[in-house]
Enzyme design. Structure first.
Site, PDB file in Angstrom:
ATOM      1  CD  GLU A   1      -3.478  -2.412   7.414  1.00 55.38           C
ATOM      2  OE1 GLU A   1      -2.555  -2.780   6.989  1.00 55.38           O
ATOM      3  OE2 GLU A   1      -4.296  -1.303   6.928  1.00 55.38           O
TER       4      GLU A   1
ATOM      5  CB  SER B   1       5.201  -1.374  12.017  1.00 56.43           C
ATOM      6  OG  SER B   1       4.974  -0.210  12.294  1.00 56.43           O
TER       7      SER B   1
ATOM      8  CE  LYS C   1      -0.335   3.339   4.622  1.00 54.94           C
ATOM      9  NZ  LYS C   1      -0.037   3.443   6.052  1.00 54.94           N
TER      10      LYS C   1
ATOM     11  CG  HIS D   1      -6.130   1.861   5.016  1.00 56.76           C
ATOM     12  ND1 HIS D   1      -5.363   2.989   5.941  1.00 56.76           N
ATOM     13  CD2 HIS D   1      -5.002   1.088   5.064  1.00 56.76           C
ATOM     14  CE1 HIS D   1      -4.004   2.731   6.309  1.00 56.76           C
ATOM     15  NE2 HIS D   1      -3.777   1.525   5.866  1.00 56.76           N
TER      16      HIS D   1
ATOM     17  N   GLY E   1       2.363   2.503  10.553  1.00 63.88           N
ATOM     18  CA  GLY E   1       3.090   3.554  10.316  1.00 63.88           C
ATOM     19  C   GLY E   1       3.930   4.180  11.860  1.00 63.88           C
TER      20      GLY E   1
ATOM     21  CD  GLU F   1      -3.132   5.350   6.608  1.00 61.99           C
ATOM     22  OE1 GLU F   1      -2.963   5.796   5.183  1.00 61.99           O
ATOM     23  OE2 GLU F   1      -2.131   5.235   7.453  1.00 61.99           O
TER      24      GLU F   1
ATOM     25  CG  ASN G   1      -1.577   1.147   1.274  1.00 62.93           C
ATOM     26  OD1 ASN G   1      -1.761   1.943   0.667  1.00 62.93           O
ATOM     27  ND2 ASN G   1      -2.155   1.527   2.510  1.00 62.93           N
TER      28      ASN G   1
END
Ligand code: PGA
Length: 253
Positions: free
Chosen positions: A169, A215, A11, A97, A175, A99, A9
């Site tokens: 996730e 991560s 991003k 996701h 991140g 985000e 991904n």
């Protein structure tokens, strides 16, 4: 079908030229080092999907979008529909996701519509779920993931559900450099598989691909992927480094 999968991904990173260079670098390394029996899916920014797909077709990797809108078409300036993505020969789409949930207010009802449209247009959804740190600290993480999975997916019939890839996730791991331990990942993946078994039966549960994301990197992937219910990874930061990404692809025992 349950598969070993490593998905990248990217991003909102890379210019067009950087994306093309990175795709060729990954393709070269995959051709040199192989990828065992893993499937590779690269999810670049949407303006590069067609370019990425052309390179993917030549080099045996799939290309996915990072998002799709929850409407079929119409006056939604700036948005991209599942039909558009599918019409470019793209095969996968990341949906839900964290985000998107956090910054764009996506809830499970919206994501449910996205899932339906993706399936309608023959895209394979990679459905992301996972708790934030405060939820884990209150031991609410199983309940949060149960709700996310059931509200966005459990309206599907068995045949439609069998097309879904799930990515667990934990938001606190995305991140941050803090990875879930292999035990924490396994525990949640087994829980998700159990939910699927209760709803759709043991066979469907055993056939579902469940990826870990947060991560995951070239150093910790092998231990995570060795867990019984971890079928691979959804990789953010480390997917932007060709050598690390291909090391992760080759981290299955
Ligand atoms: P990360 O991101 O690997 O950079 O933690 C994973 C993701 O957001 O899919």
């Amino acid at each position: 079908m349950r598969s070993k999968i490593v998905a990248g991904n990217w991003k909102m990173n890379t210019t067009f030229q950087e994306a093309e260079d990175l795709l060729y670098e990954i393709a070269d390394l995959l051709n040199e080092q192989g990828k065992g029996d893993a499937d590779v899916i690269i999810c670049p920014p949407s303006p590069y999907l067609e370019m990425a797909s052309d390179i993917g077709v030549e080099n045996d990797f799939f290309v996915g979008a990072q998002n799709a809108n929850d409407h079929e078409s119409g006056a939604f300036t700036g948005e991209i529909s599942a039909a558009m993505i599918s019409s470019m020969g793209i095969t996968h789409v990341i949906l839900g996701h964290s985000e998107r949930r956090t910054y764009y207010g996506e809830n499970d009802a919206i994501i449910k519509n996205k899932i339906d449209l993706a399936l309608k247009h023959e895209l394979v959804p990679i459905y992301c779920c996972g708790e934030v740190l405060a939820e884990r600290e209150k031991s609410n993480h199983f309940e949060v993931v149960r709700r996310q999975v059931s509200e966005a997916l459990f309206h599907l019939d068995k045949e439609a559900f069998s097309k879904i890839i799930i990515a667990y996730e934990p938001v606190w791991a995305i991140g941050t450099g803090v990875t879930a331990t292999p035990d924490q990942a396994q525990e949640m993946h087994a829980f998700i598989r159990g939910l699927i078994a209760t709803k759709y039966g043991d066979e469907t549960a055993a056939d579902t691909t469940i990826l870990y994301g947060g991560s995951c990197n070239a150093k910790n992937a092998a231990e995570l992927f060795s867990q019984a219910d971890v079928d691979g990874g959804l990789i953010g930061g480390a997917s932007l480094k060709a050598a690390d990404f291909v090391t992760i692809v080759n981290s299955f025992k």
